[in-house]
Design an enzyme around this catalytic site. Sequence first.
Site, PDB file in Angstrom:
ATOM      1  N   SER A 162      -1.879  29.999  30.276  1.00 42.74           N
ATOM      2  CA  SER A 162      -2.686  31.204  30.482  1.00 42.74           C
ATOM      3  C   SER A 162      -1.999  32.438  29.928  1.00 42.74           C
ATOM      4  O   SER A 162      -0.766  32.508  29.922  1.00 42.74           O
ATOM      5  CB  SER A 162      -2.903  31.392  31.994  1.00 42.74           C
ATOM      6  N   TYR A 192       0.913  32.443  40.983  1.00 43.83           N
ATOM      7  CA  TYR A 192       0.114  31.626  40.038  1.00 43.83           C
ATOM      8  C   TYR A 192       0.679  31.778  38.633  1.00 43.83           C
ATOM      9  O   TYR A 192       0.976  30.788  37.957  1.00 43.83           O
ATOM     10  CB  TYR A 192      -1.357  32.053  40.063  1.00 43.83           C
ATOM     11  N   LYS A 234       2.659  28.947  35.999  1.00 38.76           N
ATOM     12  CA  LYS A 234       2.330  28.638  34.595  1.00 38.76           C
ATOM     13  C   LYS A 234       3.551  28.895  33.701  1.00 38.76           C
ATOM     14  O   LYS A 234       3.872  28.111  32.811  1.00 38.76           O
ATOM     15  CB  LYS A 234       1.145  29.483  34.129  1.00 38.76           C
TER      16      LYS A 234
HETATM   17  C1  WQD Z   1     -11.566  40.989  33.875  1.00 42.54           C
HETATM   18  C2  WQD Z   1     -11.663  42.506  33.867  1.00 42.54           C
HETATM   19  C3  WQD Z   1     -10.852  43.507  35.890  1.00 42.54           C
HETATM   20  C4  WQD Z   1     -13.942  41.849  38.504  1.00 42.54           C
HETATM   21  C5  WQD Z   1      -7.984  36.544  35.533  1.00 42.54           C
HETATM   22  C6  WQD Z   1      -6.705  36.026  36.049  1.00 42.54           C
HETATM   23  C7  WQD Z   1      -5.966  35.319  34.951  1.00 42.54           C
HETATM   24  C8  WQD Z   1      -6.860  34.283  34.301  1.00 42.54           C
HETATM   25  C9  WQD Z   1      -8.190  34.841  33.871  1.00 42.54           C
HETATM   26  C10 WQD Z   1      -6.300  32.082  35.049  1.00 42.54           C
HETATM   27  C11 WQD Z   1     -10.425  43.162  34.483  1.00 42.54           C
HETATM   28  C12 WQD Z   1     -12.348  43.767  35.709  1.00 42.54           C
HETATM   29  C13 WQD Z   1     -13.179  42.155  37.386  1.00 42.54           C
HETATM   30  C14 WQD Z   1     -14.665  42.883  39.161  1.00 42.54           C
HETATM   31  C15 WQD Z   1     -13.849  44.445  37.537  1.00 42.54           C
HETATM   32  N1  WQD Z   1      -7.051  33.200  35.181  1.00 42.54           N
HETATM   33  N2  WQD Z   1     -13.138  43.434  36.907  1.00 42.54           N
HETATM   34  N3  WQD Z   1     -14.585  44.153  38.640  1.00 42.54           N
HETATM   35  O1  WQD Z   1      -8.075  39.657  35.693  1.00 42.54           O
HETATM   36  O2  WQD Z   1      -8.339  39.486  33.169  1.00 42.54           O
HETATM   37  O3  WQD Z   1      -7.734  37.465  34.498  1.00 42.54           O
HETATM   38  O4  WQD Z   1      -8.779  35.501  35.017  1.00 42.54           O
HETATM   39  O5  WQD Z   1      -5.469  31.877  34.197  1.00 42.54           O
HETATM   40  O6  WQD Z   1      -4.849  34.690  35.521  1.00 42.54           O
HETATM   41  O7  WQD Z   1      -5.934  37.130  36.459  1.00 42.54           O
HETATM   42  O8  WQD Z   1     -10.032  38.412  34.655  1.00 42.54           O
HETATM   43  O9  WQD Z   1     -12.439  38.390  35.159  1.00 42.54           O
HETATM   44  O10 WQD Z   1     -10.771  38.946  37.032  1.00 42.54           O
HETATM   45  O11 WQD Z   1     -11.199  40.608  35.205  1.00 42.54           O
HETATM   46  O12 WQD Z   1     -13.794  45.603  37.093  1.00 42.54           O
HETATM   47  O13 WQD Z   1     -15.367  42.663  40.194  1.00 42.54           O
HETATM   48  O14 WQD Z   1     -12.759  42.884  34.683  1.00 42.54           O
HETATM   49  O15 WQD Z   1     -10.204  44.677  36.362  1.00 42.54           O
HETATM   50  O16 WQD Z   1     -10.145  44.346  33.754  1.00 42.54           O
HETATM   51  P1  WQD Z   1      -8.501  38.885  34.513  1.00 42.54           P
HETATM   52  P2  WQD Z   1     -11.157  39.052  35.593  1.00 42.54           P
END
Ligand code: WQD
Length: 406
Positions: A154, A205, A209
């Site tokens: 990841s 987590y 990884k």
């Molecule tokens: C994307 C963007 C949030 C939800 C995560 C894990 C990472 C990987 C992929 C496993 C960010 C914003 C989100 C919401 C928002 N998983 N957001 N409101 O955080 O990039 O990565 O998933 O490997 O380990 O951390 O993905 O989809 O949670 O967020 O504003 O209700 O959307 O701040 O900028 P992220 P995400």
Amino acid sequence: ASQTLDTRDYILVIGGLGFIGSHTTLELLKEGYNVVVVDNMSNSYDSAFVNIQRLAKKHWASKGVACPRLRLHKIDYRSHMMRTILGRYTVQDAVLSSIRLSHITGVIHFAAYKSVEESTQKPLDYYQNNLAGLIDLLVVLGDFGIQNFVFSSSATVYGSVLSKGGKPVREEQLIHHEAEAVSHDVDGQATTAAVPGATGLTSPYGRTKYFSEAVLADVALADPTWRITALRYFNPVGCEPSGRLGEDPRQKPTNLFPVVSQVLKGDRPSLDIFGTDWDTRDGTAVRDYIHVVDLARGHLAALAAAGSRPAEHAFRAYNLGTGEGSTVAQVVSCMEKAASRSVPVRQTWRRTGDVGFCVAATERAERELGWKTRLTLDDCAADTWRSRPSQALRATDFTVSRRSDM
Ligand code: WQD
């Protein structure tokens, strides 16, 4: 005894009924591979198995060819039963009939817990399943001489490297060994990179990884007959066109696309946008959203390319992303277009551990795997909006697909 021995080659997919695993299992079958899936069903559904079978059979029926074999073992990959299962699929000359039994020619390992938030509450569950489980698995695979190993990693492993912000992150910005430091650039010039520690990783987590990759790099350095590939996913989203393999987590989703989808379906009143004061084009955070079908294809490319890698690339990491960044606001408008309805939003504070910018540099995967993404953010939004994962497919469901990749 004239037993009908299965002499085919198989790819073993651990966690092959999960969100990314099921899409990869389907792509493998469509590519002609036989697949044996091991899945403990802790975050997957029987309907995924049914739907993969139906989609694969439909693909091959259109060519008038029999579908490759798909087998499923509903066990935990950490169980001692793995040796029994591998024993059925590994090379061994059957003395009576002196023919080779089936052979596992590659393994793709998806099975891991993946909630950043849950990992801070239950770190030992995460270290046991994601890290200790991997170590025991590698011992078993080594005992059976199964050494083409593709690991689900990841972008989170880049940790503090990401907080420098602003530019796509390259694989050599995070390496585990000096041995990796000499990475031959496009023009063959050797370059070296600092060997960063596991500093600034944002969660247990993320650390599972990172440490898993370090274990894999050590195994390959000690015995370069392995070909171990760590695929660093950026933000996997969407689902294949039928909509039946979409993300269907047993836990309440926290990722952006599933959350926006819930708002559009009326299951949530509004979307909280975590931070609108990032140093980005519209103030909302930038991510690299990769369609899960493109991501699945990246695994097939990694499997196929492993055999031709040199010994100094016994361990090799690849970013799987589009190389393009999209803001939260852009995702919202893409999803609104897909659903032709609006998403009520609330602007709230940044989420702990978030970074403002996380986008893949994609040159290495393009150059060495001959792979790059084809699907767009609009495809991701349209496919997310249409996904109906928990419904089993019926024959009548097979509408004419709007894209050639069906
Ligand atoms: C994307 C963007 C949030 C939800 C995560 C894990 C990472 C990987 C992929 C496993 C960010 C914003 C989100 C919401 C928002 N998983 N957001 N409101 O955080 O990039 O990565 O998933 O490997 O380990 O951390 O993905 O989809 O949670 O967020 O504003 O209700 O959307 O701040 O900028 P992220 P995400």
